[in-house]
Design a protein around this motif. Structure first.
Motif, PDB file in Angstrom:
ATOM      1  N   PHE A 166       6.900  -7.535  47.840  1.00  0.00           N
ATOM      2  CA  PHE A 166       6.131  -7.590  49.078  1.00  0.00           C
ATOM      3  C   PHE A 166       6.740  -8.552  50.101  1.00  0.00           C
ATOM      4  O   PHE A 166       6.257  -8.675  51.221  1.00  0.00           O
ATOM      5  N   LEU A 169       7.696  -6.759  53.227  1.00  0.00           N
ATOM      6  CA  LEU A 169       6.527  -6.422  54.041  1.00  0.00           C
ATOM      7  C   LEU A 169       6.041  -7.645  54.805  1.00  0.00           C
ATOM      8  O   LEU A 169       5.634  -7.539  55.974  1.00  0.00           O
ATOM      9  N   LYS A 170       6.096  -8.794  54.183  1.00  0.00           N
ATOM     10  CA  LYS A 170       5.670 -10.029  54.831  1.00  0.00           C
ATOM     11  C   LYS A 170       6.542 -10.319  56.044  1.00  0.00           C
ATOM     12  O   LYS A 170       6.060 -10.707  57.114  1.00  0.00           O
ATOM     13  N   GLN A 171       7.853 -10.073  55.877  1.00  0.00           N
ATOM     14  CA  GLN A 171       8.764 -10.296  56.990  1.00  0.00           C
ATOM     15  C   GLN A 171       8.497  -9.302  58.117  1.00  0.00           C
ATOM     16  O   GLN A 171       8.532  -9.648  59.287  1.00  0.00           O
ATOM     17  N   LEU A 172       8.221  -8.054  57.769  1.00  0.00           N
ATOM     18  CA  LEU A 172       7.943  -7.035  58.794  1.00  0.00           C
ATOM     19  C   LEU A 172       6.638  -7.328  59.522  1.00  0.00           C
ATOM     20  O   LEU A 172       6.529  -7.125  60.736  1.00  0.00           O
ATOM     21  N   LYS A 173       5.676  -7.819  58.818  1.00  0.00           N
ATOM     22  CA  LYS A 173       4.372  -8.119  59.418  1.00  0.00           C
ATOM     23  C   LYS A 173       4.509  -9.244  60.426  1.00  0.00           C
ATOM     24  O   LYS A 173       3.827  -9.242  61.461  1.00  0.00           O
TER      25      LYS A 173
END
Length: 178
Positions: A166, A169-173
């Motif tokens: 994840f 995803l954290k970086q994309l968020k």
């Protein structure tokens, strides 16, 4: 195991229907080298299969043959590739049938043995089929037959710490939308 002497060969040809009507019993050996389908799976084919057969009529009125076949067969060990001798035992419980339809109507305790119309049958083939069903899936020595160090491919590799799936995803968020 067997108690009868196996100093005579089992007859290769015969009429099992007549044997059943007469209540015949047969004991003998057959050379494994005569069993072409099994012979191709073996490292050595000089063994002899010991066979006991009893022909008769079942309570349901079916012509049957019951008995045992056993042989000590030499295979190639799948671990060390050397010879390994394994005992193979087949329990024989067959009902003689004239058609596949008749075979489908047999009790579950009996397997069909499809016979030709003239009655003359290769008994070796029947024994070979029963032995084939009893062969081991993989042949290998029971004891360790290779050095355990040969199973290793060198120094043990330290596993990498598992990455967090994840994290991406954290970086994309956190990134701004365009």
């Amino acid at each position: 195991m067997f108690s009868a002497p196996y100093d005579k060969p089992l007859p290769r040809q015969g009429d099992p229907r007549k044997f059943a009507q007469q209540g015949a019993q047969m004991s003998g050996y057959l050379p494994v080298e005569k069993l072409n389908r099994i012979r191709g799976l073996l490292r050595e084919d000089q063994a002899q299969a010991r066979v006991d057969l009893t022909f008769g009529i079942s309570e349901e009125g079916k012509l049957v043959v019951e008995g045992q076949a056993e042989a000590d067969l030499v295979f190639t060990c799948q671990r060390c590739l050397g010879p390994v001798t394994l005992p193979v035992e087949a329990s024989i419980e067959l009902a003689m049938v004239r058609s596949e339809e008749e075979g489908k109507r047999l009790p579950r305790t009996l397997d069909p043995w499809l016979l030709p119309d003239d009655g003359n049958t290769d008994l070796y083939r029947m024994v070979e089929e029963e032995l084939l069903l009893s062969l081991p899936t993989v042949a290998y020595h029971e004891e360790a037959c290779i050095d355990e160090q040969l199973l290793s491919s060198g120094d043990p590799v330290e596993p990498k710490p598992a990455e967090n799936p994840f994290q991406v995803l954290k970086q994309l968020k956190g990134s701004p939308k365009k």
